[in-house]
Structures are given as structure tokens and as C-alpha cells.
Scaffold this motif. Structure first.
Motif, mmCIF file in Angstrom:
data_model
loop_
_atom_site.group_PDB
_atom_site.id
_atom_site.type_symbol
_atom_site.label_atom_id
_atom_site.label_comp_id
_atom_site.label_asym_id
_atom_site.label_seq_id
_atom_site.Cartn_x
_atom_site.Cartn_y
_atom_site.Cartn_z
ATOM 1 N N ASN A 60 -28.836 2.230 -29.178
ATOM 2 C CA ASN A 60 -28.524 3.285 -28.198
ATOM 3 C C ASN A 60 -27.875 2.652 -26.967
ATOM 4 O OD1 ASN A 60 -30.746 2.491 -26.295
ATOM 5 N ND2 ASN A 60 -31.983 3.045 -28.075
ATOM 6 N N GLY A 61 -27.424 3.495 -26.056
ATOM 7 C CA GLY A 61 -26.723 3.005 -24.870
ATOM 8 C C GLY A 61 -27.626 2.252 -23.910
ATOM 9 N N LEU A 62 -28.861 2.703 -23.794
ATOM 10 C CA LEU A 62 -29.797 1.987 -22.910
ATOM 11 C C LEU A 62 -29.993 0.559 -23.405
ATOM 12 C CD1 LEU A 62 -31.825 1.784 -20.579
ATOM 13 C CD2 LEU A 62 -33.531 2.893 -22.047
ATOM 14 N N LEU A 65 -27.182 -1.798 -22.540
ATOM 15 C CA LEU A 65 -27.274 -2.327 -21.172
ATOM 16 C C LEU A 65 -28.368 -3.388 -21.059
ATOM 17 C CD1 LEU A 65 -26.923 1.115 -19.371
ATOM 18 C CD2 LEU A 65 -25.389 -0.815 -18.991
ATOM 19 N N PHE A 87 -26.446 8.158 -14.155
ATOM 20 C CA PHE A 87 -27.546 8.519 -15.040
ATOM 21 C C PHE A 87 -28.577 7.393 -14.943
ATOM 22 C CE2 PHE A 87 -29.302 8.555 -19.500
ATOM 23 C CZ PHE A 87 -30.155 9.613 -19.254
ATOM 24 N N ALA A 89 -30.360 5.739 -16.779
ATOM 25 C CA ALA A 89 -30.390 4.624 -17.743
ATOM 26 C C ALA A 89 -29.803 3.349 -17.147
ATOM 27 C CB ALA A 89 -29.641 5.007 -19.020
ATOM 28 N N THR A 90 -28.791 3.485 -16.280
ATOM 29 C CA THR A 90 -28.196 2.292 -15.657
ATOM 30 C C THR A 90 -29.270 1.510 -14.905
ATOM 31 O OG1 THR A 90 -26.266 3.737 -15.252
ATOM 32 C CG2 THR A 90 -26.210 1.524 -14.307
ATOM 33 N N VAL A 132 -20.257 1.779 -13.271
ATOM 34 C CA VAL A 132 -20.368 2.903 -14.214
ATOM 35 C C VAL A 132 -19.079 3.724 -14.126
ATOM 36 C CG1 VAL A 132 -21.693 4.961 -14.853
ATOM 37 C CG2 VAL A 132 -22.865 2.995 -13.816
ATOM 38 N N ASP A 158 -20.972 0.043 -17.485
ATOM 39 C CA ASP A 158 -21.639 1.119 -18.216
ATOM 40 C C ASP A 158 -20.551 2.137 -18.533
ATOM 41 O OD1 ASP A 158 -22.919 3.429 -19.010
ATOM 42 O OD2 ASP A 158 -24.594 3.209 -17.615
ATOM 43 N N ALA A 160 -20.669 4.391 -20.976
ATOM 44 C CA ALA A 160 -21.282 5.390 -21.861
ATOM 45 C C ALA A 160 -20.569 6.738 -21.825
ATOM 46 C CB ALA A 160 -22.752 5.576 -21.495
ATOM 47 N N GLN A 161 -19.791 6.981 -20.747
ATOM 48 C CA GLN A 161 -19.109 8.274 -20.633
ATOM 49 C C GLN A 161 -17.591 8.106 -20.706
ATOM 50 O OE1 GLN A 161 -20.591 10.276 -17.091
ATOM 51 N NE2 GLN A 161 -22.713 10.218 -17.816
ATOM 52 N N SER A 182 -22.572 4.122 -25.212
ATOM 53 C CA SER A 182 -23.554 4.969 -25.892
ATOM 54 C C SER A 182 -22.795 5.846 -26.870
ATOM 55 C CB SER A 182 -24.276 5.858 -24.880
ATOM 56 O OG SER A 182 -24.939 6.926 -25.549
ATOM 57 N N TYR A 184 -24.511 8.480 -28.175
ATOM 58 C CA TYR A 184 -25.349 9.684 -28.120
ATOM 59 C C TYR A 184 -24.460 10.884 -28.514
ATOM 60 C CZ TYR A 184 -28.175 13.262 -25.668
ATOM 61 O OH TYR A 184 -28.903 14.364 -25.329
ATOM 62 N N LYS A 187 -21.619 12.412 -26.245
ATOM 63 C CA LYS A 187 -20.590 11.586 -25.600
ATOM 64 C C LYS A 187 -19.227 11.841 -26.246
ATOM 65 C CE LYS A 187 -23.966 9.252 -23.483
ATOM 66 N NZ LYS A 187 -24.386 9.464 -22.116
ATOM 67 N N GLY A 195 -27.054 5.972 -30.931
ATOM 68 C CA GLY A 195 -26.245 4.806 -31.256
ATOM 69 C C GLY A 195 -25.737 4.179 -29.976
ATOM 70 N N TYR A 309 -26.189 14.710 -11.774
ATOM 71 C CA TYR A 309 -27.589 14.811 -12.209
ATOM 72 C C TYR A 309 -28.363 15.423 -11.068
ATOM 73 C CZ TYR A 309 -25.780 11.997 -15.920
ATOM 74 O OH TYR A 309 -25.015 11.577 -16.967
HETATM 75 C C1 LIG Z 1 -25.727 8.385 -21.937
HETATM 76 C C2 LIG Z 1 -25.724 7.336 -20.891
HETATM 77 C C3 LIG Z 1 -26.493 6.164 -21.009
HETATM 78 C C4 LIG Z 1 -27.540 5.968 -22.049
HETATM 79 O O1 LIG Z 1 -27.152 6.074 -23.351
HETATM 80 P P1 LIG Z 1 -28.223 6.459 -24.489
HETATM 81 O O2 LIG Z 1 -27.476 6.211 -25.749
HETATM 82 O O3 LIG Z 1 -28.599 7.882 -24.293
HETATM 83 O O4 LIG Z 1 -29.386 5.526 -24.339
HETATM 84 C C5 LIG Z 1 -26.350 5.195 -20.042
HETATM 85 N N1 LIG Z 1 -25.534 5.360 -18.980
HETATM 86 C C6 LIG Z 1 -24.803 6.475 -18.819
HETATM 87 C C7 LIG Z 1 -23.898 6.581 -17.625
HETATM 88 C C8 LIG Z 1 -24.879 7.500 -19.747
HETATM 89 O O5 LIG Z 1 -24.166 8.620 -19.567
#
Ligand SMILES: *Cc1c(COP(=O)(O)O)cnc(C)c1O
Length: 367
Positions: A60-62, A65, A87, A89-90, A132, A158, A160-161, A182, A184, A187, A195, A309
Motif C-alpha cells: 500500500n502507499g503508506l 513511504l 493526507f 499517511a505522510t 507531496v 509522496d 500517491a495522488q 499508492s 488504492y 487513485k 497496492g 481533508y
Molecule cells: C492515498 C494516500 C496515501 C496512502 O496510500 P494508501 O495506499 O491508502 O496507504 C499517502 N499519501 C497521500 C497523499 C495519499 O493520498
């Protein structure tokens, strides 16, 4: 689901159904269910897409990182500069390795970390900066890389987006030490479950990630370090390979939708795109001082929206022991209060988008 949902993931599946069904069956029938050829094939293709030497997938994305920070030897006692508005998770990744997240406010126009404010946050303990690419808008990475050079810091992105986003004519994917993704489902490149992955040009970082993600093991039952089980499922890898072929097209649709919003919306704050950025519009985020009223009236009209958020990380209970207070990061706190994400998924029709535009304009003119 409302008449115009914020995002309907099933529509994406239906568009590619024969290919996705075939890919899933192929894995199921292969009898190979952990790592292996499907994962390797996706890694090879995603690295190419990102113009990076390596792609190492993870669960996963977390984890992308967390394991990147570990691969860069960041741990207890270290400080890592992070955006105050991101988000969570960062931040969680930094905390997970025992380091401390040090927030920096965004540029109020781009909503990405303000490179001009990073210097003041650097201390003798700072070891890394995580940039990010929020909402699919590339962060201004060159001055951040320069800051890393100057202070001897690792740089992690990061992304992820931001699958497919371009910064100064170069694909996001290998500017820094580790670019974290990520997959997810929601995304821009999303699997049908969790993933994640890391792209990098650094051989040593890729090698450490491959060992870390698999119990710290290179050779079965021989463990070099203590690592988690964080592997991309081959079924997800096969789905992602199918969807990767459509990513450019789906991002292009998002660009058209974004253009239509930028041209059609009135009475609300609109996203700003610097001339060096080619964003992929993971989210289309508008601003309005009466955001909550705007959102609830849109809900009544059948228009789905979301807030990315509502609570910045420094005000979350999860970080209550860090001594942050309300007012510490006013720009980020204001964003949490006035931002609203409109539908922009690649299956959104222009007719449905016109319903959204009309509803927003009418409400904004009145409240
Ligand atoms: C979605 C997201 C993550 C985490 O990804 P996961 O796959 O949900 O763990 C991390 N950082 C940002 C900016 C995100 O949007």
C-alpha cells in the motif's frame, strides 16, 4: 448513490471489464499467488511509465513511504519535514519509523509545500523532506532538491495522488531519492484493493526496498534485517497492468473536465496551476467561506462531494501528544475549513458535470 456521485469506481471496472476479467482469471489459473511474473511485469512497465530505473511494489502507499524512509536510514531521533496540509499517511510514515514529522505550511496558491518556508524548519536533526504532490498538482520540486543538497537531506516524494503528473517537462517518478505511490482504488491508477510502490533511479534504495518488503529477506529463510510482509498481490498487479494502458487517456479526460470546471465555475475559489506544472487532477478542489452550507445544499441536489481533508494532521487526536495547538498552521487550518472536492472521475460525463457546475454557481451566487 446520489444522481451525480463523487466517484463511482464500478464505472471504471465496467469500461475495461473484458480485459480485467481476463487478467484476474490468468492469475487465478496460474497457481502463482505471491510476487512472481505478474508483479515483475507491472513493476517493469510502471518504472518505464515513470521514466525511472526501478519500481518496487509494496502492499500500500503508506508502506511505500515507511519502507522508503527505512531504506534511507531514517529513524528514531530524526526529524522529517512534511507538509502541514496533507493526507495523514505522510505524517504516519514518519512516525512509524520513530522519527518526528516537522510541518511546513503550503504556498496558499498551489496548496503544496512552500519551498521558501522549508529553510526555517531545518534543524541539526533534520534528515529528510517529504514533498507531496497534493491533489495531483506537482509540488515545486527543484528548490526542494536544492534545499536537500544544501543541508545534506534525503528527499522523498509522496506521489500517491499524482500518477502521470509532469513537472517541468519531466514525468514525476525519479526526481528524488524515492517516489512513493499508492494504488488504492480511488487513485488515478487504482487497483481493486490495496497496492503501493516506489520508483527511484537509485540502485541501492531499490535493492533495500526489495529486501525490506519481504521480511528483510533476499534469499528464502535468510533474513538480513527485520522487515514486514508488504507485497503487492499478483491479482492486483495484473489489474494494474491493464489499467496502466488506459492511464494517459483517463488523465486526459480529467484534464478536459478540469478545464470545463475552470471555465464554467463562478463565485468560488479555483485551483491555481503554475506554468511549470502539468497536473493530473486527482481531485478538483474549490474553496468557499461557507463550504459546509455549499456542500449540504449540493448533497440535497444530488451532487456528491468530499472534503480533503477536514482536520489537518497536527490537530488530530493521533498527534495530540506532540504539543501542537490550533493556530499553529493557519493556512492549513483555513484550507481544512473551506475546501471542497467536486466530482472529476474519468467516467464523469460532461452532462453530469454541467449539473454540478450549474448547481455550484447557483448556490454560490446566493450564499
Ligand atoms: C492515498 C494516500 C496515501 C496512502 O496510500 P494508501 O495506499 O491508502 O496507504 C499517502 N499519501 C497521500 C497523499 C495519499 O493520498
Amino acid at each position: 448513490m446520489p444522481p451525480v456521485p463523487f466517484l463511482d469506481l464500478k464505472e471504471g471496472y465496467l469500461e475495461l471489464k473484458p480485459d480485467i476479467d481476463a487478467a484476474v482469471s490468468r492469475v487465478v489459473e496460474s497457481g502463482w499467488y505471491i510476487l512472481g511474473p505478474e508483479v515483475e511485469e507491472f513493476e517493469k512497465r510502471y518504472a518505464e511509465f515513470c521514466e525511472a530505473k526501478h519500481c518496487v511494489t509494496v502492499a500500500n502507499g503508506l508502506d511505500a513511504l515507511v519502507l522508503s524512509l527505512r531504506a534511507l536510514n531514517i529513524g528514531p531521533g530524526d526529524e522529517v519535514i512534511v507538509p502541514a496540509n496533507t493526507f495523514i499517511a505522510t505524517w504516519l510514515a514518519v512516525s512509524a519509523v520513530g522519527a518526528a514529522p516537522v510541518p511546513v505550511e503550503p504556498d496558499p496558491r498551489t496548496c503544496n509545500i512552500d519551498p521558501a518556508l522549508i529553510g526555517a524548519a531545518v534543524t541539526t536533526r533534520t534528515r529528510a523532506i517529504i514533498a507531496v504532490h497534493l491533489y495531483g498538482q506537482p509540488a515545486d520540486i527543484d528548490p526542494i532538491l536544492a534545499m536537500g543538497q544544501k543541508h545534506g537531506l534525503a528527499i522523498v516524494e509522496d506521489a500517491a495522488q499524482a500518477h502521470g503528473a509532469v513537472y517541468r517537462n519531466r514525468q514525476i517518478g525519479a526526481h528524488s531519492d524515492a517516489v512513493c505511490w499508492s494504488f488504492y482504488p480511488g487513485k488515478n491508477l487504482g487497483a481493486m484493493g490495496d497496492g503501493g510502490g516506489v520508483t527511484t533511479n537509485r540502485d541501492d534504495v531499490a535493492d533495500r526496498l526489495r529486501v525490506l518488503r519481504n521480511y528483510g529477506s533476499r534469499e528464502k529463510y535468510i533474513n538480513e534485517v527485520q522487515g514486514p510482509n508488504s507485497r503487492l498481490d499478483p491479482v492486483q498487479a495484473a489489474v494494474l497492468s491493464v489499467k496502466l494502458d488506459h492511464l494517459k487517456k483517463w488523465n486526459a479526460r480529467r484534464r478536459v473536465l478540469a478545464r470545463r470546471y475552470l471555465d464554467g465555475l463562478t463565485g468560488v475559489g479555483l485551483p491555481y496551476v503554475p506554468n511549470w506544472a502539468d497536473p493530473v487532477w486527482h481531485l478538483f478542489v474549490i474553496r468557499h467561506p461557507k463550504r459546509d452550507q455549499l456542500q449540504s445544499e449540493l448533497t440535497e441536489l444530488g451532487v456528491g462531494t468530499a472534503i480533503h481533508y477536514p482536520v489537518p494532521p497536527h490537530l488530530q487526536q493521533a498527534y495530540a501528544d506532540q504539543g501542537f495547538s490550533k493556530g499553529d498552521f493557519p493556512l492549513s487550518e483555513n484550507m481544512a475549513g473551506d475546501m471542497l472536492s467536486l466530482p472529476i472521475g474519468p467516467q464523469l460525463t460532461h452532462a453530469d458535470q454541467d449539473v454540478v457546475i450549474d448547481a455550484v454557481n447557483r448556490i454560490a451566487a446566493r450564499i
